[in-house]
Write an enzyme that holds these catalytic residues in place. Structure first.
Site, PDB file in Angstrom:
ATOM      1  N   HIS A 131       6.292 -12.544   9.254  1.00  0.00           N
ATOM      2  CA  HIS A 131       6.376 -11.191   8.696  1.00  0.00           C
ATOM      3  C   HIS A 131       7.535 -11.144   7.717  1.00  0.00           C
ATOM      4  CE1 HIS A 131       6.966  -6.804   8.498  1.00  0.00           C
ATOM      5  NE2 HIS A 131       5.704  -6.721   8.850  1.00  0.00           N
ATOM      6  N   SER A 157       0.822  -1.215   0.000  1.00  0.00           N
ATOM      7  CA  SER A 157       0.000   0.000   0.000  1.00  0.00           C
ATOM      8  C   SER A 157       0.853   1.260   0.000  1.00  0.00           C
ATOM      9  CB  SER A 157      -0.957   0.011   1.191  1.00  0.00           C
ATOM     10  OG  SER A 157      -0.270  -0.135   2.415  1.00  0.00           O
ATOM     11  N   ASP A 161      -1.851  -8.347  12.437  1.00  0.00           N
ATOM     12  CA  ASP A 161      -3.165  -8.838  12.021  1.00  0.00           C
ATOM     13  C   ASP A 161      -3.738  -9.880  12.971  1.00  0.00           C
ATOM     14  OD1 ASP A 161      -3.297  -7.317   9.591  1.00  0.00           O
ATOM     15  OD2 ASP A 161      -1.805  -8.683   8.749  1.00  0.00           O
TER      16      ASP A 161
END
Length: 477
Positions: A356, A280, A411
């Site tokens: 991650h 993003s 998350d």
């Protein structure tokens, strides 16, 4: 539908972007917002003071060290999504594998301690983080309060955007609706209008700044309109010109609980930025490098955030948790959880919320959310389940031997907090992530325009060309 009180509308008019009275040109000078006192500089004034020195610093760095080799690229990295290649400039944050995220050199505990807070609040204000990311400085309480009012004054949506949202199908994913609404706001872009008029490059950042703040001010109303349309009665309350950003977002969504307001402040702050290489952030930067407006740039970033390998992961974590809860039927013992984890892995699936791309320890954003839960609802069933998984999963994933990081990421916890306060519609969670991510990517977009960043254009090769390149390199060894 009106989303602004009369007092807020008046504030909007007083602080509006000023057009030239002679020719109605958007290239006219921008007037700094006031409700700031004369003793306090606005964010725009302070950034204008800082940026010339930053431009000189970059010029000097390039002049003295422009030919310095800062990285070596392996073929595996080219085929592995350019993972770990040093090739982007991102001022706001840096992600350390062991320490986690640092916002302008500050850890999450640092910003929780140092950033201004609302009255009777323990959580940092996201608008204070925006100030920090743009300038590298912690603002005063007075500056943040005035900045909050400035953002609130920009929150009114054009009627066509409201109509657009009202006519979208209710089964269209909330993130798709979010991106559509942000894209539609392109007609409001002051940067696009100024560029069409031939504005000088040195002034690009002025209009990017105004667009960014206009957009940031409107995002809570867009997000809340989507939420109320899809899951509730479609009605959205008015923006409170005296409330901070997190409180306004909570109230627009329909939540008055003071602890939920605290959660929104924390959520918006810690989800905002995670250096520039994630999908993003990188997409917003990439599209912005083509001089697309902040509206089009952020919309592109939101489309990336919507992917299940990025922002939508929090929705998938919650769906997996619910299946786990159903399967174990109230037995949250470590032995039962461990068996379920192994069953998940042996079936060829991953344990969502763990691992991650960069981190090699527990995500500090996870830790911040865990501490919030321990403070506000330590006995909540779903939190207890997540806590047990936290105790068991790293050992299982380590034994499996296929992960470089067996620890939880952001998350794996965020959905649990929202569930507790009654925001149970998991498909909406990524929209909240998107509102937060705007706080991280828009400051960099302003900086990019201020320093004259180049359009992004890395070199690409075909597989055939890479084969030739590798053969040539090996032959010359």
């Amino acid at each position: 539908m009106s989303v602004l009180s009369t007092s807020t509308r008046n504030l909007l008019e007083r602080n509006a972007f000023k057009y030239s009275s002679k020719n109605n040109s958007p290239i006219a000078s921008l007037v700094a917002t006031r409700p700031y006192s004369n003793a306090e500089k606005t964010l725009k004034e302070r950034f204008a003071e800082i940026i010339p020195g930053k431009v000189d610093e970059i010029k000097q760095l390039k002049k003295e060290h422009g030919d310095t080799v800062i990285d070596q690229v392996k073929l595996n990295q080219a085929y592995g999504g350019m993972r770990g290649i040093k090739g982007l400039v991102w001022e706001g944050s840096v992600l350390d594998p062991e320490e986690g995220i640092r916002f302008r050199g500050r850890t999450i505990p640092d910003i929780q301690r140092e950033l201004p807070k609302a009255a009777n609040s323990d959580e940092p204000l996201p608008e204070a983080l925006f100030w920090l990311l743009l300038t590298g400085e912690v603002p005063s309480e007075a500056q943040v309060k005035a900045f909050s009012a400035d953002l609130a004054s920009r929150s009114e949506l054009p009627e066509y955007v409201i109509s657009l949202l009202d006519n979208l199908p209710k089964d269209l994913h909330p993130m798709a609706q979010f991106s559509i609404a942000v894209t539609a706001l392109e007609s409001e872009s002051k940067f696009a209008k100024a560029y069409a008029q031939g504005v000088a490059k040195k002034d690009y950042w002025n209009y990017t700044f105004e667009d960014s703040l206009d957009l940031l001010g409107k995002l809570p109303v867009i997000a809340s309109k989507i939420y109320r349309n899809v899951f509730k009665d479609g009605k959205v309350s008015q923006v409170d010109p005296n409330a901070d950003y997190g409180k306004n977002l909570a109230q627009l969504l329909g939540y008055q609980n003071k602890d939920f307001v605290e959660l929104m402040r924390l959520y918006l702050t810690i989800h905002s930025d995670h250096e520039g290489g994630n999908v993003s952030a990188h997409t917003t930067h990439l599209v912005g490098s083509a001089l697309s407006s902040p509206y089009l740039s952020l919309a592109a970033g939101l489309n990336g955030l919507a992917g299940p390998l990025h922002g939508r992961a929090n929705q998938e974590v919650l769906e997996w948790l619910f299946k786990l809860r159903e399967e174990v039927n109230g037995d949250y013992s470590k032995e039962t959880i461990e068996k379920y984890l192994w069953d998940t892995l042996n079936s060829g699936r991953v344990v969502p919320g763990y691992g991650h791309a960069v981190l090699r320890k527990t995500d500090p954003r996870y830790t911040a959310q865990r501490e919030f839960a321990l403070k506000h609802f330590p006995d909540y069933e779903l939190f207890k389940l997540v806590s047990t998984i936290y105790e068991v999963a790293p050992g299982v994933l380590t034994k499996q031997g296929k992960t470089k990081n067996p620890w939880p990421n952001v998350d794996s916890h965020s959905g649990v907090l929202l569930q507790y306060y009654g925001l149970t519609e998991a498909s909406f969670y990524t929209v909240l992530f998107g509102v937060s991510r705007a706080f991280g990517v828009l400051p960099q977009l302003i900086i990019d325009r201020a320093v004259g960043a180049s359009i992004e254009r890395p070199k690409s090769f075909s597989t055939e060309k890479y084969i030739q390149l590798v053969k040539s390199i090996n032959a010359n060894k």
